[in-house]
Design an enzyme around this catalytic site. Sequence first.
Site, short mmCIF file in Angstrom:
data_model
loop_
_atom_site.label_atom_id
_atom_site.label_comp_id
_atom_site.label_asym_id
_atom_site.label_seq_id
_atom_site.Cartn_x
_atom_site.Cartn_y
_atom_site.Cartn_z
N CYS A 50 3.12 -7.96 6.51
CA CYS A 50 2.15 -8.06 5.41
C CYS A 50 1.89 -9.48 4.95
O CYS A 50 0.75 -9.96 4.96
CB CYS A 50 2.63 -7.23 4.22
N HIS A 100 0.44 -10.53 -2.32
CA HIS A 100 1.59 -10.70 -1.43
C HIS A 100 1.75 -12.13 -0.91
O HIS A 100 2.33 -12.35 0.15
CB HIS A 100 1.50 -9.73 -0.26
#
Length: 331
Positions: A50, A100
């Site tokens: 991610c 993120h």
Amino acid sequence: MPQVIFIMTDTQRKDMVGCYADTGLRTPALDRLASEGVRFEHAYTCQPVCGPARAALFTGTYPHLNGGWANSLAPGGNVRTLGQRVADHGIPAAYIGKWHLDGSDYFGLGHAAPGWDPACWYDMRNYLEELTPEERVASRSPALNRDPNLTADFTYGRRCSDRAIRYLEQHAGDDFLLVLSYDEPHHPFICPRPFSEMYRDYRFPKRPNVWDTLADKPAHHRAWAGAAVDSDRDAFQIVHPDYFGCNSFVDDEIGRVLAAVDRCAPGALVIHTSDHGDLLGSHCLGNKGPAMYEEVVNMPFIVRWPGHAPAGVVSHALVSHIDVTPTILDV
């Protein structure tokens, strides 16, 4: 008028999108987007995890160079993101969804990264702060999908979509970059009915590489697979109703947003992709990580741009996420 809408999902395999493969999974919104634009067959993430995938997407530099080479590692302070570069040229940059890239935990810090409009920022920390302590715990378990009182309004995906739709309605006549970054269909796969029940009796088709025992593959792949390499691969079934239900749910949310794009910014450049896929038992492996198998690196990538990109085209050109930032800057 430069209007760019970049929509991304998390952990969406290319063959989980109907226009790429007839697996029985339903994604009518993305299928329609592909019919109105260009569907790329050979698009690749820079790293199938991610954080690093996003570090490449939103900086135009590779994770091993920008510092964001693992989850919870932020790119260096001297690495500028797409939002900063666009804002430098006087064009508003709005980011709604999973970020993120701030070096914190999975959820984020709850405030806008440099360059992105603070009035629009909405990361997963902001979502958690809207919930009660009990709701926060419940929101992290697929068991919530069994609750008949669960509605779309509770989900992160719906709240991100609503904010994106409001942004489009408020900025219809403006230049802008809007990033809509869903956490779905990533774990915990939260989705309301009918999506949570849609795939209860469904089996995802197995690829031939499900029978790969990794005998000639790197040792860390075999360690990652563990006991799976000795399992009965004929009996193995890909059963994941919450994951696949969430995949159709996020497609439905994307459809709501695309309807707003059609109303408010019909000439905008719309790009869709995902950060990485999921192995789903291929090569006796699951999830994603230190391997470059097609299931985790070959991504859905769809572009619709009326008057610039042809409709209904399938391209076999090689595409990399490393080029997303410079392409948007060119636009």
